[in-house]
Design an enzyme around this catalytic site. Structure first.
Site, short mmCIF file in Angstrom:
data_model
loop_
_atom_site.label_atom_id
_atom_site.label_comp_id
_atom_site.label_asym_id
_atom_site.label_seq_id
_atom_site.Cartn_x
_atom_site.Cartn_y
_atom_site.Cartn_z
CD GLU A 1 40.20 9.86 -43.21
OE1 GLU A 1 40.35 9.56 -42.09
OE2 GLU A 1 39.33 9.81 -43.90
CG HIS B 1 29.41 14.17 -43.19
ND1 HIS B 1 29.70 13.61 -41.98
CD2 HIS B 1 29.68 13.00 -43.94
CE1 HIS B 1 30.27 12.50 -42.02
NE2 HIS B 1 30.05 11.81 -43.30
#
Lengths: 326, 346
Positions: free
Chosen positions: A60, A129
């Protein structure tokens, strides 16, 4: 009008803009061959080829930085993060590079990049998450943060984001990609920074944004049966915030409840409450109340999820509390 | 540095074998590097006099890196570097007065006084920063190259960073993608052997930094960073690969900074002897030696260059000091491209 899924609305926005502007491209994990982890980009590789729909490795920070570099050198990247949780690794490039490029270069280099992906809790995914990052990024000058809650908003706002010359972050949700809604046949854009009155009412103003606004809608239905008419303001973007829309509604209802999916401290609800006490003090007949995720990391247990998240009952109770009824 | 001893050496009677570069090139290198050196020496003393604030990382000793890159690159190529960025604009042809004005935080500065020492930008010279976050420019540099490839140009992106920045994880992510996508980027490690106060050997067990590229099959080379000719040659070779579409190159350019990491560095991590040893390989002394030994320029010509450099330094300081400060209402400018962005002002 047509009925489309939220994911299709996002895809239409990207496809339309990519057909118009050769400099727009999509990159991210699984966006090409796999057709998107959540099928947002389904079919785009077929139409645009691997030059413009690009699978990245799981890196990322690296690909966010590559997007920033491409943006300052004339392209208009759309970066898909599988979720904003994973994008924490990229936050250095978003906050330190993209948000500051124009100012640090004395106005010489702009950074027209879109970062988008799923945000907020999406089931039993546990603490890492399940986070909501709207207020986190809204804190940072130089960014724009958009929170579409319907397919119509998703398409119109994403198209505006792609054409925007500043870095724009889109907060979507894995739980919304399958949502269906009406959109017009032709092209349309929704300006970034303008709130939308999603429901009219004169009893209480409910301010919300993103996925959790659905809870506000359900609560408003319940309350309507008791004769309490809520006005629901969908902020649509949390940087900038359309304060006028909130204040104008509160001038009419004299009460405000904020429903937010994230934690209480340094939140959008805190900002709304500050603004109302500063600019609508004389119009408030009761304190601003907020319904938030509880102030803990998001646990796996269904029982604890139910306890932590805003729900219809909590919103109904908050609205009644602001009306001093039980 | 003292150049006087060499300036006074006699010209040899016989001409040496033909040099690899033109006389003009040697003189340009000499002048440009001397400007960088003298400007940075002045910057150091102005900083001590508290003429301006912020951090201040001097480039003294490393001049051959940017001089050799600039002579080997083409006008449309792009450049991105770290916070040790005072010399890059000079190498790329920007008058140092604009860099100096930026240090002063003045409106005439390269980044309008909004970036400071660590954030020198010039659209005119295709210098895309000056970046203060260690290693942030590594993926950005690949992204700049990505855009060039996407647009189908033959331009190259030069991405410089220190040996310290090379320890960031982003380097590996970037090397992987840059090689996979064959991006026209040249990664230049300005390897001065110290990440602030931590020597290379105290931060890794692999001291040959060119090894870092090899695990991605990236052509990787060690270059003598004290020789502007060696830097030029290595850059040119890497450019050929990049422009052909063969992708990136990693250059581990061994250089040395004579001064501390920043102005507040007592330099207890190295010996004075070590610093002196490197000064013996000084890039400017080396070029000057080539010039004098080959009769490229007369003493008078060299003297005129030195006078010119002195004047450039004086002009730069004067320009910076006499330039206007920013106006308070410029606070809201250059934050968004959108002209009517609704800032929260109360």
């Amino acid at each position: 009008m047509r009925i489309v899924q939220y994911r299709e609305a996002l895809r239409e926005a990207m496809v339309e803009e990519m057909r118009k502007d050769e400099n727009v491209f999509l990159m991210g994990e699984e966006v090409a061959e796999y057709n998107g982890a959540y099928k947002v980009s389904q079919g785009m590789l077929d139409e645009f080829g691997e030059k413009r729909v690009i699978d990245t490795p799981i890196a990322e920070l690296g690909f966010a930085g590559i997007a920033v570099g491409a943006a300052i050198n004339g392209l208009r990247p759309i970066v898909e993060f599988m979720t904003w949780n994973f994008a924490l690794l990229a936050s250095d490039q978003i906050i330190n590079s993209a948000a500051k490029m124009l100012q640090m270069s004395g106005g010489q280099y702009s950074c027209p990049v879109v970062f988008r992906g799923g945000n907020g809790p999406a089931g039993q995914l546990a603490a890492t998450h399940s986070q909501s990052f709207e207020s986190f990024y809204a804190h940072v000058p130089g960014l724009k943060v958009v929170t579409p809650s319907t397919p119509y908003d998703a398409k119109g706002l994403l198209k505006s984001a792609i054409r925007d010359n500043d870095p724009v972050l889109i907060m979507e949700s894995e739980k919304m990609y399958g949502d269906k809604g009406e959109i017009p046949e032709g092209e349309f854009l929704i300006p970034i920074g303008k709130a939308d009155v999603k429901r009219k009412g004169d009893s209480v103003t409910i301010v919300s944004f993103g996925k959790i606004i659905k809870v506000a809608h359900e609560a408003a239905e319940v309350l309507a049966k008791e004769g309490i008419e809520c006005e629901i303001i969908d902020l649509r973007s949390v940087r900038p915030i359309d304060y006028d829309a909130v204040v104008n509604s509160v001038k009419k209802t004299n009460r405000c409840v904020v429903v937010e999916e994230s934690w209480p401290l340094a939140s959008i609800s805190g900002e709304i409450a500050f603004h109302l006490q500063r600019y609508a003090f004389d119009y408030l007949d009761s304190p601003v109340i907020r319904v938030m995720q509880k102030d803990t990391p998001f646990a796996f247990s269904k029982v604890l999820i139910e306890e932590a998240l805003p729900n219809v009952k909590r919103v109904v109770d908050a609205v009644k509390s602001s009306l001093y009824v039980s | 540095m003292s150049t006087n001893t060499i300036e006074k050496t006699k010209k040899p009677l016989k001409k040496k074998p033909k040099l690899p570069f033109s006389n003009q090139q040697y003189l340009k290198w000499y002048e440009d590097m001397l400007v960088m050196r003298k400007i940075e020496e002045r910057v150091g003393s102005l900083y001590i006099q508290q003429k301006f604030g912020g951090f201040c990382h001097l480039y003294i000793g490393q001049e051959a890196l940017v001089a050799g890159t600039a002579s080997a690159c083409q006008k449309e190529d792009k450049h991105i570097t770290a916070y040790r960025d005072h010399a890059h604009p000079i190498a790329l042809g920007i008058h140092p007065k604009y860099m100096m004005a930026e240090l002063y935080g003045k409106t005439t500065g390269m980044s309008k006084g909004k970036g400071g020492s660590m954030h020198m930008f010039s659209k005119e010279a295709n210098l895309m920063g000056g970046h203060g976050i260690v290693g942030a420019q590594i993926p950005m540099g690949a992204g700049i190259a990505f855009a060039e490839k996407y647009k189908g140009t033959k331009n190259v992106a030069f991405c410089s960073f220190g040996d310290g920045a090379a320890r960031q994880g982003a380097l590996h992510e970037t090397f992987n993608m840059a090689m996979m996508w064959k991006l026209p980027v040249i990664f230049i490690i300005e390897n001065n052997n110290y990440a602030m106060g931590t020597s290379l050997k105290r931060s890794t067990n692999v001291e040959d930094m060119s090894e870092m590229g090899k695990s991605y099959h990236m052509p990787s080379f060690v270059v003598d960073g004290m020789s502007v000719e060696a830097v030029h040659d290595a850059i040119l070779e890497a450019c050929v690969r990049a422009r052909k579409g063969d992708g990136p190159t990693l250059l581990d350019v061994r250089t040395y900074r004579y001064k501390g990491h920043s102005m507040s560095d007592p330099q207890k991590y190295r010996t004075k002897r070590e610093v002196e040893d490197y000064k013996g390989k000084d890039p400017i002394v080396q070029v000057l030696k080539t010039i004098t030994e080959n009769g490229i320029a007369s003493d008078a010509k060299l003297k005129s260059i030195q006078e010119k450099v002195k004047a450039i330094v004086e002009e730069s300081v004067e320009f910076a000091e006499n330039s206007p400060e920013l106006k308070p209402d410029e606070l809201y400018e250059d934050v968004y491209v959108q002209k009517d962005y609704p800032f929260i002002k109360e």
